[in-house]
Motif scaffolding. Sequence first.
Motif, short mmCIF file in Angstrom:
data_model
loop_
_atom_site.label_atom_id
_atom_site.label_comp_id
_atom_site.label_asym_id
_atom_site.label_seq_id
_atom_site.Cartn_x
_atom_site.Cartn_y
_atom_site.Cartn_z
N LEU A 143 1.47 -46.99 -29.14
CA LEU A 143 0.96 -48.36 -29.08
C LEU A 143 1.96 -49.35 -29.65
O LEU A 143 2.18 -50.43 -29.07
CB LEU A 143 -0.37 -48.45 -29.85
N THR A 144 2.58 -49.00 -30.76
CA THR A 144 3.52 -49.92 -31.39
C THR A 144 4.85 -50.01 -30.66
O THR A 144 5.72 -50.80 -31.03
CB THR A 144 3.77 -49.49 -32.86
N ASP A 145 5.02 -49.20 -29.60
CA ASP A 145 6.21 -49.30 -28.74
C ASP A 145 5.90 -50.02 -27.44
O ASP A 145 6.53 -49.77 -26.40
CB ASP A 145 6.76 -47.89 -28.42
N ALA A 146 4.92 -50.92 -27.49
CA ALA A 146 4.54 -51.66 -26.28
C ALA A 146 5.71 -52.44 -25.69
O ALA A 146 5.80 -52.63 -24.48
CB ALA A 146 3.38 -52.60 -26.58
N VAL A 147 6.62 -52.90 -26.54
CA VAL A 147 7.80 -53.61 -26.06
C VAL A 147 8.59 -52.72 -25.10
O VAL A 147 8.99 -53.15 -24.00
CB VAL A 147 8.70 -54.07 -27.23
N ALA A 148 8.82 -51.48 -25.48
CA ALA A 148 9.57 -50.55 -24.63
C ALA A 148 8.82 -50.23 -23.35
O ALA A 148 9.41 -50.10 -22.28
CB ALA A 148 9.88 -49.27 -25.41
#
Length: 325
Positions: free
Chosen positions: A302-307
């Motif tokens: 979830l916290t890698d939504a940017v990627a």
Amino acid sequence: MTAIAISAPGGPEVLVPEQRPVPQPGPGEVLIRVAAAGVNRPDVLQRMGFYPPPPGASDLPGLEIAGTVVAVGPGGDPELLGQAMCALVAGGGYAEFCVAPVGSCLPVPAGFSMAEAAALPETVFTVWHNLFERGYVAEGETVLVHGGTSGIGTTAIGLCRLFDIKVIVTCGSAAKCEAARALGADLAVDYSSEDYVGAVKGFTGGAGVNVVLDMVGGDYVSRNLECLADDGRHVTIAFQRGAKVEIDIAQVMRRRLTLTGSTLRARSAEFKALLADEIHRTLWPRLADGAWKPTMDQAFALTDAVAAHARMQAGAHVGKIVLTI
């Protein structure tokens, strides 16, 4: 709870983790502890400032989730507690908890992981409504689907194979065409090097296809009409090349063509519940039998939504991108 918010319209970098209160379900709603959330093109458009959520919806992106029901709204059925569900939502999916209308929830099919279940609602609801209901495609017919390796495209290939419908897709490279054929497309056309109109006519012996599912718009629409058989149906679900089109209306009249289209996010909860019920009755038994699973591209935290958004925008993905918690 941790949620992914849009700090300002812009690129993937504007997606930022935030701490938000856990939402509370109202009447006719459930609260789901999210295990996975699908990433879709509308999320990208919302992040860029081009697709605001409908009134009353969460400002957080995310239109499809899978997880466990942990609370029900006032008057809700307590037997739903603890059930594994996937759900179509109007927003709020990029979070550890999400409220969903009961009518838009479906049980996680037997044998499906939470990530696979999260990849179902947005694309299955979209393809089912637009191809099978608005395009009323039938067994033995042929369809043309643009974006053959997108989430919509791979879902369309899978559902067409389930219901004995021939499917032609367009893709942007030879490698993507090969991937589409491996998934079951009867013909995959590399639009960067080949005229898809000519390819469609050649494959169908000049007869054309019965339905076009179009997400391109613009100058593709007039070319799509050339691909249609008499009494064909053209269904628009997006317009990446522009909303303004020019067509020969005499051709529409002479060949009895139908032009239609839809958007899903802003439709009423009642409409989505009816659609979910039809999908549950018609498609879900086939999924439980192992007849089809969504094509999965890559899972990100979830916290890698940017990627995840960067991968979607790069266009290299084949199938569904999901966020997991």
